[in-house]
Design a protein around this motif. Structure first.
Motif, PDB file in Angstrom:
ATOM      1  N   ALA A 185       0.835  -1.204   0.000  1.00 34.93           N
ATOM      2  CA  ALA A 185       0.000   0.000   0.000  1.00 34.93           C
ATOM      3  C   ALA A 185       0.872   1.258   0.000  1.00 34.93           C
ATOM      4  CB  ALA A 185      -0.935   0.002   1.207  1.00 34.93           C
ATOM      5  N   ARG A 186       1.941   1.246   0.787  1.00 39.98           N
ATOM      6  CA  ARG A 186       2.844   2.399   0.813  1.00 39.98           C
ATOM      7  C   ARG A 186       3.525   2.593  -0.538  1.00 39.98           C
ATOM      8  NH1 ARG A 186       4.083   0.672   6.284  1.00 39.98           N
ATOM      9  NH2 ARG A 186       5.826  -0.567   5.480  1.00 39.98           N
TER      10      ARG A 186
ATOM     11  N   LEU B 199      -9.180   0.573  -6.953  1.00 44.15           N
ATOM     12  CA  LEU B 199      -8.742   0.307  -5.583  1.00 44.15           C
ATOM     13  C   LEU B 199      -9.605   1.040  -4.566  1.00 44.15           C
ATOM     14  CD1 LEU B 199      -4.869   0.509  -6.105  1.00 44.15           C
ATOM     15  CD2 LEU B 199      -6.220  -1.557  -5.701  1.00 44.15           C
ATOM     16  N   ALA B 200      -9.964   2.280  -4.879  1.00 49.76           N
ATOM     17  CA  ALA B 200     -10.813   3.046  -3.960  1.00 49.76           C
ATOM     18  C   ALA B 200     -12.193   2.419  -3.843  1.00 49.76           C
ATOM     19  CB  ALA B 200     -10.917   4.496  -4.442  1.00 49.76           C
TER      20      ALA B 200
ATOM     21  N   TRP C 197      -9.183   6.548  -1.285  1.00 41.98           N
ATOM     22  CA  TRP C 197      -8.470   5.265  -1.190  1.00 41.98           C
ATOM     23  C   TRP C 197      -7.559   5.240   0.028  1.00 41.98           C
ATOM     24  CZ3 TRP C 197      -3.028   4.714  -2.008  1.00 41.98           C
ATOM     25  CH2 TRP C 197      -2.591   3.391  -1.828  1.00 41.98           C
ATOM     26  N   ARG C 198      -6.808   6.325   0.248  1.00 45.24           N
ATOM     27  CA  ARG C 198      -5.877   6.345   1.379  1.00 45.24           C
ATOM     28  C   ARG C 198      -6.595   6.094   2.698  1.00 45.24           C
ATOM     29  NH1 ARG C 198      -2.578  11.679  -0.529  1.00 45.24           N
ATOM     30  NH2 ARG C 198      -0.721  10.644  -1.386  1.00 45.24           N
ATOM     31  N   SER C 199      -7.689   6.808   2.925  1.00 43.83           N
ATOM     32  CA  SER C 199      -8.368   6.702   4.218  1.00 43.83           C
ATOM     33  C   SER C 199      -9.065   5.360   4.369  1.00 43.83           C
ATOM     34  CB  SER C 199      -9.363   7.844   4.388  1.00 43.83           C
ATOM     35  OG  SER C 199     -10.375   7.797   3.404  1.00 43.83           O
ATOM     36  N   LYS C 200      -9.755   4.920   3.333  1.00 45.83           N
ATOM     37  CA  LYS C 200     -10.493   3.664   3.431  1.00 45.83           C
ATOM     38  C   LYS C 200      -9.556   2.468   3.526  1.00 45.83           C
ATOM     39  CE  LYS C 200     -14.636   5.473   3.125  1.00 45.83           C
ATOM     40  NZ  LYS C 200     -15.546   5.480   4.290  1.00 45.83           N
ATOM     41  N   ASN C 201      -8.480   2.475   2.750  1.00 45.70           N
ATOM     42  CA  ASN C 201      -7.557   1.352   2.803  1.00 45.70           C
ATOM     43  C   ASN C 201      -6.800   1.314   4.119  1.00 45.70           C
ATOM     44  OD1 ASN C 201      -4.396   0.513   2.037  1.00 45.70           O
ATOM     45  ND2 ASN C 201      -5.992  -0.941   1.426  1.00 45.70           N
ATOM     46  N   ALA C 202      -6.442   2.495   4.632  1.00 44.62           N
ATOM     47  CA  ALA C 202      -5.777   2.527   5.936  1.00 44.62           C
ATOM     48  C   ALA C 202      -6.671   1.908   7.005  1.00 44.62           C
ATOM     49  CB  ALA C 202      -5.412   3.966   6.306  1.00 44.62           C
TER      50      ALA C 202
ATOM     51  N   GLU D  68      -2.961  -8.850  -4.806  1.00 48.05           N
ATOM     52  CA  GLU D  68      -3.633  -7.875  -5.665  1.00 48.05           C
ATOM     53  C   GLU D  68      -2.878  -6.551  -5.687  1.00 48.05           C
ATOM     54  OE1 GLU D  68      -7.932  -5.741  -6.444  1.00 48.05           O
ATOM     55  OE2 GLU D  68      -7.560  -6.676  -4.504  1.00 48.05           O
ATOM     56  N   TYR D  69      -2.439  -6.094  -4.522  1.00 53.39           N
ATOM     57  CA  TYR D  69      -1.738  -4.811  -4.470  1.00 53.39           C
ATOM     58  C   TYR D  69      -0.392  -4.892  -5.178  1.00 53.39           C
ATOM     59  CZ  TYR D  69      -4.870  -1.845  -1.829  1.00 53.39           C
ATOM     60  OH  TYR D  69      -5.922  -1.033  -1.464  1.00 53.39           O
ATOM     61  N   ALA D  70       0.324  -5.984  -5.013  1.00 58.48           N
ATOM     62  CA  ALA D  70       1.588  -6.146  -5.722  1.00 58.48           C
ATOM     63  C   ALA D  70       1.356  -6.182  -7.230  1.00 58.48           C
ATOM     64  CB  ALA D  70       2.296  -7.412  -5.259  1.00 58.48           C
TER      65      ALA D  70
END
Length: 238
Positions: free
Chosen positions: A22-23, A55-56, A109-114, A148-150
């Motif tokens: 994610a980072r 992703l979001a 995306w940042r807030s929801k994934n975090a 999935e993220y990779a």
């Protein structure tokens, strides 16, 4: 569907991997200009911006799993006229955000994934959560998210440092092997050093570890000589 982790996966930390991938995406997205957002990716028909929108939007499903609200998720899809499974949901996620400012989608995306990553880590790899196919271990679900993220990181061209590459490839191989076993794949896999041989219906093919990973996520180049029958069987994570 498997409910226990293979030994090889117990040696890995799924939540740490999720954070790392994610980072990586966040750093990449943060440095893009308009041209960068509009570049095509390995996802056919999708730009980098579309991958972010996917992703979001996917976090709607992730949070439904954590909230034990699959009924609410499917009711939402029905209200929105989304049919034909998760491919249609993915396209809806992209379409829904097409006219939004990219900064707004990135913040979403940042807030929801975090939140997803925090809540899954808090629940622990031995915990369970509801999914579209029923209760499933949090740790194993996280490994699916890791893959999935990779994959999407590679799709958009997010850089991987040289010192990360070997360990990243190693865990992706193990997750691919797990996914094949979980799905009851008819592929028989043999490993010798850094080579993987796949046997399917009397056919055999030797692959590098990188080629094997690309095959499991459906990203092996069209021009690659791997027989289409083996290619189809090895695809298990995308």
């Amino acid at each position: 569907m498997m409910t226990t982790e293979p030994v090889a996966l117990t040696r890995l930390e799924p939540f740490d991997i999720f954070d790392t991938e994610a980072r990586r995406l966040d750093r990449f997205f943060a440095g893009l200009d308009e041209e960068g957002w509009n570049r095509p990716t390995r996802c056919e028909g999708w730009t980098v911006r579309d991958v972010l929108a996917h992703l979001a939007g996917e976090e709607i499903y992730n949070h439904a799993c954590l909230d034990d609200d699959m009924d609410g998720f499917f009711e939402m899809l029905e209200r929105e006229g989304v049919q034909s499974g998760f491919d249609a949901f993915n396209e809806w996620c992209v379409h829904k955000r097409h006219n939004l400012p990219v900064e707004q989608v990135l913040d979403e995306w940042r807030s929801k994934n975090a939140e997803t990553r925090r809540r899954m880590r808090d629940r622990g790899r031995g915990g369970t959560l509801q999914t579209s196919v029923g209760p499933y271990p949090v740790g194993l679900q996280t490994f699916h998210y890791d893959s999935e993220y990779a994959t999407h990181g590679d799709d958009v061209g997010a850089p991987v440092a040289d010192e990360e590459a070997a360990a990243r490839l190693a865990w992706r191989v193990e997750v691919g092997l797990f996914a094949l076993e979980e799905q009851g794949s008819k592929a028989r896999i043999e490993r010798a050093g850094d080579r993987i041989t796949a046997h399917v219906d009397g056919l055999s093919a030797e692959l590098t570890e990188a080629e094997f990973v690309e095959a499991t996520v459906g990203r092996l180049a069209t021009a690659h000589p791997l027989d289409s029958r083996i290619r189809g069987v090895l695809r298990c994570l995308a």
